[in-house]
Design an enzyme around this catalytic site. Structure first.
Site, PDB file in Angstrom:
ATOM      1  N   CYS A  51      -5.830   1.876   6.099  1.00  0.00           N
ATOM      2  CA  CYS A  51      -6.407   0.541   6.489  1.00  0.00           C
ATOM      3  C   CYS A  51      -5.827   0.128   7.934  1.00  0.00           C
ATOM      4  O   CYS A  51      -4.991   0.632   8.277  1.00  0.00           O
ATOM      5  CB  CYS A  51      -6.410  -0.580   5.250  1.00  0.00           C
ATOM      6  SG  CYS A  51      -4.647  -1.264   5.222  1.00  0.00           S
ATOM      7  N   CYS A  77      -1.919  -0.814   7.421  1.00  0.00           N
ATOM      8  CA  CYS A  77      -1.097   0.474   7.325  1.00  0.00           C
ATOM      9  C   CYS A  77      -1.346   1.332   8.805  1.00  0.00           C
ATOM     10  O   CYS A  77      -0.204   1.627   9.134  1.00  0.00           O
ATOM     11  CB  CYS A  77      -1.637   1.256   6.083  1.00  0.00           C
ATOM     12  SG  CYS A  77      -1.394   0.585   4.803  1.00  0.00           S
ATOM     13  N   GLU A 119       1.287   3.871   2.065  1.00  0.00           N
ATOM     14  CA  GLU A 119       1.635   4.048   3.179  1.00  0.00           C
ATOM     15  C   GLU A 119       2.866   3.365   3.579  1.00  0.00           C
ATOM     16  O   GLU A 119       3.887   3.654   4.138  1.00  0.00           O
ATOM     17  CB  GLU A 119       0.753   4.050   4.357  1.00  0.00           C
ATOM     18  CG  GLU A 119      -0.761   4.721   4.023  1.00  0.00           C
ATOM     19  CD  GLU A 119      -1.752   4.149   3.517  1.00  0.00           C
ATOM     20  OE1 GLU A 119      -1.523   3.481   2.306  1.00  0.00           O
ATOM     21  OE2 GLU A 119      -2.888   4.089   3.677  1.00  0.00           O
ATOM     22  N   HIS A 131       0.787  -1.048  -0.122  1.00  0.00           N
ATOM     23  CA  HIS A 131       0.143  -0.039   0.033  1.00  0.00           C
ATOM     24  C   HIS A 131       0.764   1.243  -0.064  1.00  0.00           C
ATOM     25  O   HIS A 131       2.168   1.316   0.229  1.00  0.00           O
ATOM     26  CB  HIS A 131      -0.827   0.068   1.119  1.00  0.00           C
ATOM     27  CG  HIS A 131      -1.924  -1.159   1.079  1.00  0.00           C
ATOM     28  ND1 HIS A 131      -3.038  -0.933   1.987  1.00  0.00           N
ATOM     29  CD2 HIS A 131      -2.092  -1.953   0.544  1.00  0.00           C
ATOM     30  CE1 HIS A 131      -3.869  -1.853   1.901  1.00  0.00           C
ATOM     31  NE2 HIS A 131      -3.268  -2.693   0.917  1.00  0.00           N
TER      32      HIS A 131
END
Length: 143
Positions: A77, A80, A49, A47
């Protein structure tokens, strides 16, 4: 946040990834950035992040990033959010909430949970409409 939006646009247009971008700043200096790469790298943890955290850790030569601020175009999420807690990120500013998997107050309160020994300050709404529109356009194009 403008740089995070540029990265999100790049993810969607150049890589056909969900358009999410993130930048990590310490003391006013950009130390890491990333965009979603889950599809292109076949990595469910890639992701925006996480990519930004990895780059920042390498640049800072430390897995802890105290005093840092993460700017991200979509609410993190749970995966993360926990990485941000473990990295000791001080603050997260996200553009638009994620009503399905958001872990910064929309669905879960992972970043500010009193169960953790570190809490991350959360702000949201900066460039919210631009980010939300980019995400809507991306998913509309996939349907």
């Amino acid at each position: 946040m403008q740089r995070a939006l540029e990265l999100a646009r790049h993810a969607g247009e150049a890589h056909d990834e969900v358009p999410v971008g993130a930048v990590l700043v310490i003391g006013g200096k950009l130390v890491g950035e990333g965009w979603n790469r889950t599809i292109s790298t076949h990595d469910p943890s890639a992701h925006a992040e996480i990519v930004a955290l990895r780059a920042s850790g390498q640049q800072q030569r430390n897995y802890r990033l105290p005093g840092s601020t993460l700017y991200v175009t979509l609410e993190p999420c749970v995966m993360c959010a926990m990485a941000l807690v473990h990295a000791r990120v001080a603050r997260v500013i996200f553009a638009t909430p994620d009503p399905k998997t958001g872990a910064a107050g929309s669905v879960f309160d992972t970043l500010i949970s009193p169960q953790h020994n570190h809490r991350v300050a959360v702000e949201w709404g900066l460039a919210a409409e631009a980010s939300a529109e980019m995400l809507r356009d991306f998913f509309r194009g996939r349907r």
